[in-house]
Design a protein around this motif. Structure first.
Motif, PDB file in Angstrom:
ATOM      1  N   LEU A 174       0.823  -1.209   0.000  1.00 30.69           N
ATOM      2  CA  LEU A 174       0.000   0.000   0.000  1.00 30.69           C
ATOM      3  C   LEU A 174       0.858   1.261   0.000  1.00 30.69           C
ATOM      4  CD1 LEU A 174      -2.992  -0.673   2.437  1.00 30.69           C
ATOM      5  CD2 LEU A 174      -3.084  -0.307  -0.031  1.00 30.69           C
ATOM      6  N   ASP A 175       1.896   1.272   0.816  1.00 32.51           N
ATOM      7  CA  ASP A 175       2.783   2.448   0.880  1.00 32.51           C
ATOM      8  C   ASP A 175       3.417   2.726  -0.475  1.00 32.51           C
ATOM      9  OD1 ASP A 175       2.210   2.735   3.564  1.00 32.51           O
ATOM     10  OD2 ASP A 175       4.010   1.660   4.242  1.00 32.51           O
ATOM     11  N   GLN A 176       3.934   1.689  -1.117  1.00 35.35           N
ATOM     12  CA  GLN A 176       4.594   1.866  -2.407  1.00 35.35           C
ATOM     13  C   GLN A 176       3.608   2.299  -3.484  1.00 35.35           C
ATOM     14  OE1 GLN A 176       7.939   1.638  -3.017  1.00 35.35           O
ATOM     15  NE2 GLN A 176       8.215   1.341  -0.820  1.00 35.35           N
ATOM     16  N   LEU A 177       2.421   1.711  -3.461  1.00 31.80           N
ATOM     17  CA  LEU A 177       1.436   2.020  -4.496  1.00 31.80           C
ATOM     18  C   LEU A 177       0.858   3.417  -4.345  1.00 31.80           C
ATOM     19  CD1 LEU A 177      -0.279  -1.463  -4.598  1.00 31.80           C
ATOM     20  CD2 LEU A 177       0.998  -0.401  -6.476  1.00 31.80           C
ATOM     21  N   ARG A 178       0.712   3.882  -3.112  1.00 29.15           N
ATOM     22  CA  ARG A 178       0.247   5.257  -2.915  1.00 29.15           C
ATOM     23  C   ARG A 178       1.284   6.250  -3.424  1.00 29.15           C
ATOM     24  NH1 ARG A 178      -1.804   3.486   2.986  1.00 29.15           N
ATOM     25  NH2 ARG A 178      -3.993   3.045   2.480  1.00 29.15           N
ATOM     26  N   GLU A 179       2.557   5.942  -3.169  1.00 34.86           N
ATOM     27  CA  GLU A 179       3.613   6.801  -3.708  1.00 34.86           C
ATOM     28  C   GLU A 179       3.621   6.732  -5.236  1.00 34.86           C
ATOM     29  OE1 GLU A 179       8.470   7.466  -3.532  1.00 34.86           O
ATOM     30  OE2 GLU A 179       7.534   5.918  -2.266  1.00 34.86           O
ATOM     31  N   ALA A 180       3.407   5.530  -5.780  1.00 34.23           N
ATOM     32  CA  ALA A 180       3.351   5.366  -7.234  1.00 34.23           C
ATOM     33  C   ALA A 180       2.215   6.185  -7.820  1.00 34.23           C
ATOM     34  CB  ALA A 180       3.172   3.894  -7.586  1.00 34.23           C
ATOM     35  N   LEU A 181       1.063   6.153  -7.157  1.00 37.03           N
ATOM     36  CA  LEU A 181      -0.105   6.895  -7.643  1.00 37.03           C
ATOM     37  C   LEU A 181       0.184   8.391  -7.680  1.00 37.03           C
ATOM     38  CD1 LEU A 181      -3.044   6.720  -8.553  1.00 37.03           C
ATOM     39  CD2 LEU A 181      -3.726   6.858  -6.148  1.00 37.03           C
ATOM     40  N   ASP A 182       0.765   8.912  -6.616  1.00 40.97           N
ATOM     41  CA  ASP A 182       1.115  10.336  -6.575  1.00 40.97           C
ATOM     42  C   ASP A 182       2.128  10.681  -7.665  1.00 40.97           C
ATOM     43  OD1 ASP A 182      -0.560  10.737  -4.430  1.00 40.97           O
ATOM     44  OD2 ASP A 182       1.032  10.571  -2.920  1.00 40.97           O
TER      45      ASP A 182
END
Length: 294
Positions: A174-182
């Motif tokens: 989740l942490d990595q994907l939220r950063e990816a989304l941003d």
């Protein structure tokens, strides 16, 4: 002349004869050029990947003998590509890419190193070697960040999120994907943004995940509804799951946000066919949706 006219099949015997002449006369530069042309004809026109591979091996040997590392790297990259195209044994494909990576390191070509590491990450992930895949992706991410290449940073973050998901490290994913989304939003990469959203949906739907996002987007069955879009949009689409208890209010709001964003992306870049599929979802034809959805 035949090559210039695009008649590659007709040109093949003449190119082959020319290469043989240059080989006999020791004109190495012209031999390399001819062998590269042969490899191109075999690969692109005849789809004879074995013959193309043979030519690139000879080109690499010639490049290596003259200490032309850049030329040797080009040959190694071509060999790696042909190994993938010919559906070679996975270990063979990985070996070719590792070989190309070593040459990129020797040449100190950071861009090529990042590309090779990214591809190796994919290959190890396909073999379910998640630890090795993550290691390759993390090295690639470091390179792309140093180069301020935000497009590739977002791409690799998406991949890291997927690997962590498959490794059952859901909170880290989740942490990595939220950063990816941003990152993908900031760089304007809608295709990569849609991949972030789709994978976030997978992770958020995981039963063991203790998170406010739990059960918001269930994309586990998306491949049953929408095939892969040419533009890569949402990688197969999505269907939704939601909580029915009173505590679902926060989940409903979050789900509505996900839905609006995905439909907005589809409307902006999807094909007419995928838009019709999105409308089918919206109208609840293939999966019943809550009455409060827009």
């Amino acid at each position: 002349m035949l090559v210039t006219l695009g008649r590659l099949r007709d040109a093949l015997p003449y190119v082959r004869e020319k290469v043989e002449i240059f080989e006999r006369t020791g004109e190495q530069a012209l031999e390399i050029e001819g062998r590269q042309r042969l490899a191109e004809i075999y690969e692109e026109e005849l789809h004879d990947y074995a013959a193309a591979t043979t030519q690139w091996h000879k080109v690499r040997a010639l490049r290596s003998g003259s200490d032309d590392v850049a030329g040797e790297l080009e040959a190694a990259e071509s060999l790696a590509r042909l190994a993938r195209l010919s559906s070679s044994d996975a270990n063979t494909v990985i070996t070719y890419h590792q070989d190309a990576l070593e040459l990129a390191c020797k040449l100190d070509d950071a861009g090529k190193q990042g590309d090779m590491l990214n591809t190796l990450g994919i290959l190890h992930w396909q073999q379910k070697d998640y630890a090795q895949s993550l290691s390759c992706y993390e090295r690639a991410l470091e390179i792309f960040r140093e180069r301020a290449d935000q497009v590739h940073v977002g791409l690799v973050l998406n991949s890291i999120g997927a690997v962590l998901r498959d490794s059952d490290r859901l909170e880290d994913a989740l942490d990595q994907l939220r950063e990816a989304l941003d990152t993908n939003r900031q760089s304007g990469q809608r295709r990569l943004e849609s991949h972030s959203l789709a994978t976030l949906g997978d992770v958020s739907a995981a039963p063991r995940l203790e998170s406010p996002d739990r059960h918001l987007c269930n994309t586990r069955r998306r491949s049953n509804y929408v095939e892969h879009l040419e533009i890569g949009m949402v990688r197969g689409g999505c269907c939704f799951a939601w909580r029915r208890s009173r505590r679902a209010k926060v989940g409903e709001i979050a789900l509505l946000t996900w839905w609006a964003r995905l439909v907005g992306l589809l409307k902006s870049v999807a094909t007419p066919s995928s838009r019709r599929r999105a409308r089918n979802y919206r109208m609840g034809r293939w999966h019943p949706l809550p009455s409060w959805l827009p």
